[in-house]
Scaffold this motif. Structure first.
Motif, PDB file in Angstrom:
ATOM      1  N   GLU A   1     -31.410 -19.806   0.507  1.00  0.00           N
ATOM      2  CA  GLU A   1     -30.189 -19.570   1.285  1.00  0.00           C
ATOM      3  C   GLU A   1     -30.066 -20.541   2.456  1.00  0.00           C
ATOM      4  O   GLU A   1     -28.966 -21.006   2.766  1.00  0.00           O
ATOM      5  CB  GLU A   1     -30.123 -18.116   1.762  1.00  0.00           C
TER       6      GLU A   1
ATOM      7  N   LEU B   1     -29.589 -10.780   2.515  1.00  0.00           N
ATOM      8  CA  LEU B   1     -30.477 -10.567   1.374  1.00  0.00           C
ATOM      9  C   LEU B   1     -30.611  -9.071   1.149  1.00  0.00           C
ATOM     10  O   LEU B   1     -30.654  -8.294   2.105  1.00  0.00           O
ATOM     11  CB  LEU B   1     -31.884 -11.114   1.643  1.00  0.00           C
TER      12      LEU B   1
ATOM     13  N   THR C   1     -24.671 -16.528   1.030  1.00  0.00           N
ATOM     14  CA  THR C   1     -24.361 -17.141   2.317  1.00  0.00           C
ATOM     15  C   THR C   1     -22.860 -17.074   2.554  1.00  0.00           C
ATOM     16  O   THR C   1     -22.081 -16.895   1.611  1.00  0.00           O
ATOM     17  CB  THR C   1     -24.780 -18.622   2.367  1.00  0.00           C
TER      18      THR C   1
ATOM     19  N   GLY D   1     -28.854 -12.402  -2.822  1.00  0.00           N
ATOM     20  CA  GLY D   1     -28.598 -13.120  -1.583  1.00  0.00           C
ATOM     21  C   GLY D   1     -27.271 -13.851  -1.664  1.00  0.00           C
ATOM     22  O   GLY D   1     -26.825 -14.207  -2.760  1.00  0.00           O
TER      23      GLY D   1
ATOM     24  N   CYS E   1     -36.347 -16.798  -1.464  1.00  0.00           N
ATOM     25  CA  CYS E   1     -34.934 -16.490  -1.216  1.00  0.00           C
ATOM     26  C   CYS E   1     -34.461 -17.044   0.128  1.00  0.00           C
ATOM     27  O   CYS E   1     -33.355 -17.589   0.220  1.00  0.00           O
ATOM     28  CB  CYS E   1     -34.707 -14.985  -1.272  1.00  0.00           C
TER      29      CYS E   1
END
Length: 163
Positions: A133, A61, A48, A46, A129
């Motif tokens: 994130e 992801l 961002t 993952g 996850c």
């Protein structure tokens, strides 16, 4: 499309609340593709936009090869009282992990790259996850979920490895 540089901990972008995405045009699609390529090269599951210094509310992801999920303007609507522990880390702090406890199930609302809204209920690793994130999009680097003792110890090791 490109692999972009990942900002290292403690870069200011990792402690900044990201802004909502309002333009669902070609620039967003390119950002998402760059995020995917950057995450795969890191490697990670993952990433961002903040991890590459772009302060927009978007992450991707890929928990299983080829199964890519994109989350734009995500928000957690509900979280279970049941929790689970999982080893977490960051592409901005490669090689450093620690166990974090989070709700084991979440309901999330998000937009896709075309701006369509979706609601999703997830559990287990996928839920962990998503929370990880979204924390990052809110300017909360995963270390803040650790006890002060564990956080300070990990930061000292990180700093020592980067002298």
């Amino acid at each position: 499309m490109a692999i972009r540089p990942i900002v290292p901990y403690p870069h200011a972008a990792l402690a900044t609340h990201c802004e909502p995405v309002t333009d669902f045009g070609p620039a967003l699609a390119e950002l998402v593709q760059d995020l995917l390529e950057t995450m795969r090269a890191a490697p990670g599951v993952g990433i961002t936009a903040a991890h590459i210094g772009v302060l927009q509310r978007v992450f991707v992801l890929e928990l299983k090869p080829g199964e890519v999920r994109t989350y734009v303007n995500p928000e957690i609507l509900d979280a279970s009282s049941e929790t689970m522990k999982h080893m977490e880390g960051s592409v901005s702090m490669p090689g450093f992990t620690e166990e974090v406890e989070r709700p084991s199930k979440v309901e999330v609302r998000f937009q896709d790259v075309s701006g369509q809204w979706h609601d999703e209920q997830t559990e287990g690793f996928h839920a962990i996850c998503i929370q990880h994130e979204i924390d990052q999009l809110n300017g909360m680097f995963w270390l803040k979920r650790l006890s002060k003792l564990k956080r300070d110890r990990l930061i000292r090791k990180w700093e020592k490895s980067h002298r």
